[in-house]
Scaffold this active site. Structure first.
Site, mmCIF file in Angstrom:
data_model
loop_
_atom_site.group_PDB
_atom_site.id
_atom_site.type_symbol
_atom_site.label_atom_id
_atom_site.label_comp_id
_atom_site.label_asym_id
_atom_site.label_seq_id
_atom_site.Cartn_x
_atom_site.Cartn_y
_atom_site.Cartn_z
ATOM 1 C CB CYS A 161 -0.904 -0.009 1.240
ATOM 2 S SG CYS A 161 -2.042 1.391 1.294
ATOM 3 C CD GLU A 166 -6.141 1.101 -5.108
ATOM 4 O OE1 GLU A 166 -6.356 2.122 -4.436
ATOM 5 O OE2 GLU A 166 -5.041 0.528 -5.124
ATOM 6 C CG HIS A 187 -7.271 2.822 -0.123
ATOM 7 N ND1 HIS A 187 -6.653 3.128 1.070
ATOM 8 C CD2 HIS A 187 -6.342 2.153 -0.858
ATOM 9 C CE1 HIS A 187 -5.407 2.672 1.058
ATOM 10 N NE2 HIS A 187 -5.189 2.066 -0.100
HETATM 11 O O1 K1U Z 1 -3.645 1.512 -3.174
HETATM 12 C C1 K1U Z 1 -2.425 1.445 -3.048
HETATM 13 O O2 K1U Z 1 -1.908 1.698 -1.981
HETATM 14 C C2 K1U Z 1 -1.595 1.022 -4.213
HETATM 15 C C3 K1U Z 1 -1.108 -0.415 -4.122
HETATM 16 C C4 K1U Z 1 -2.126 -1.300 -4.811
HETATM 17 C C5 K1U Z 1 -1.990 -2.780 -4.587
HETATM 18 C C6 K1U Z 1 -0.822 -3.462 -4.737
HETATM 19 C C7 K1U Z 1 -0.752 -4.828 -4.555
HETATM 20 C C8 K1U Z 1 -1.867 -5.515 -4.217
HETATM 21 C C9 K1U Z 1 -3.028 -4.832 -4.054
HETATM 22 C C10 K1U Z 1 -3.106 -3.463 -4.240
HETATM 23 C C11 K1U Z 1 0.245 -0.507 -4.799
HETATM 24 O O3 K1U Z 1 0.363 -0.277 -5.951
HETATM 25 S S1 K1U Z 1 1.589 -0.968 -3.816
HETATM 26 C C12 K1U Z 1 2.955 -1.019 -4.978
HETATM 27 C C13 K1U Z 1 2.948 -2.210 -5.855
HETATM 28 O O4 K1U Z 1 2.291 -3.194 -5.574
HETATM 29 C C14 K1U Z 1 3.741 -2.245 -7.101
HETATM 30 C C15 K1U Z 1 4.623 -1.260 -7.419
HETATM 31 C C16 K1U Z 1 5.345 -1.300 -8.594
HETATM 32 C C17 K1U Z 1 5.199 -2.340 -9.459
HETATM 33 C C18 K1U Z 1 4.318 -3.347 -9.158
HETATM 34 C C19 K1U Z 1 3.582 -3.299 -7.982
HETATM 35 ZN ZN ZN Z 2 -3.453 1.046 -0.505
#
Ligand code: K1U
Ligand code: ZN
Length: 172
Positions: A94, A137, A140
């Site tokens: 996150c 999301e 959130h």
């Molecule tokens: O909502 C957020 O905080 C974004 C989050 C979304 C998410 C990631 C993984 C599983 C569920 C939801 C992120 O993007 S964290 C970063 C991340 O996962 C990532 C970053 C760069 C490349 C690939 C993935």
């Molecule tokens: Zn998140």
């Protein structure tokens, strides 16, 4: 377009229930642009508006593998309309809880409905990372964080760590 600062735990804004979007104004379009730029810069695969401090029901996502073929999505008022009985476990992160990853169990497949920036209602099926991401999301938008699915011990540990960091920053 601009990169906006991310809201980090324990900021209480992350616990707000965001408001539905009723009109697609120039401010809403600007917010979508800024969220996409902030998400790509982070980098992340998703972002909810509250993560940049705006309590409206907007989500951006891009779960495409390559930087050359971006597939940006902007979701207004998204909701889950169906979820599979089967679950899957995925290691989630996150952007509001930097450098912390834990396994979370959620429905394996979902159907979700949203309004796009053209004002059209769209319904879409998702599996894999897209299914996990859209559930994360939409949580959130309802003030729910992925750490809420962990044991109290793990959640307390991560909250304590970030509360200490916030105190140090406030004192610095
Ligand atoms: O909502 C957020 O905080 C974004 C989050 C979304 C998410 C990631 C993984 C599983 C569920 C939801 C992120 O993007 S964290 C970063 C991340 O996962 C990532 C970053 C760069 C490349 C690939 C993935
Ligand atoms: Zn998140």
């Amino acid at each position: 377009m601009s990169i906006r600062p991310l809201v980090i735990i324990p900021d209480s804004k992350l616990r707000l229930v965001s408001e539905p979007i009723t009109d697609i104004t120039s401010e809403i379009r600007q917010l979508a642009d800024d969220m996409l730029e902030t998400m790509y810069d982070a980098p992340g695969v998703g972002l909810a508006a509250i993560q940049i401090g705006v309590p409206v029901r907007m989500v951006t996502m891009d779960v495409s593998k390559s930087d050359d073929e971006r597939q940006p999505m902007v979701l207004l008022n998204p909701e889950i309309t169906w979820a599979s009985e089967e679950k899957r476990v995925y290691e989630e992160g996150c952007l509001s809880i930097p450098e912390y990853y834990e396994e979370v169990e959620r429905p394996d497949r979902v159907r979700f409905r949203f309004m796009n920036l053209q004002g059209e209602t769209v319904e879409q099926d998702a599996d894999g990372l897209l299914a996990t991401c859209v559930q994360h999301e939409i949580d959130h938008l309802n003030g729910v964080l992925f750490i809420d699915y962990l044991s109290k011990l793990k959640r307390d540990r991560v909250m304590t760590k970030f509360k200490k960091a916030a105190k140090r920053e406030a004192g610095a």
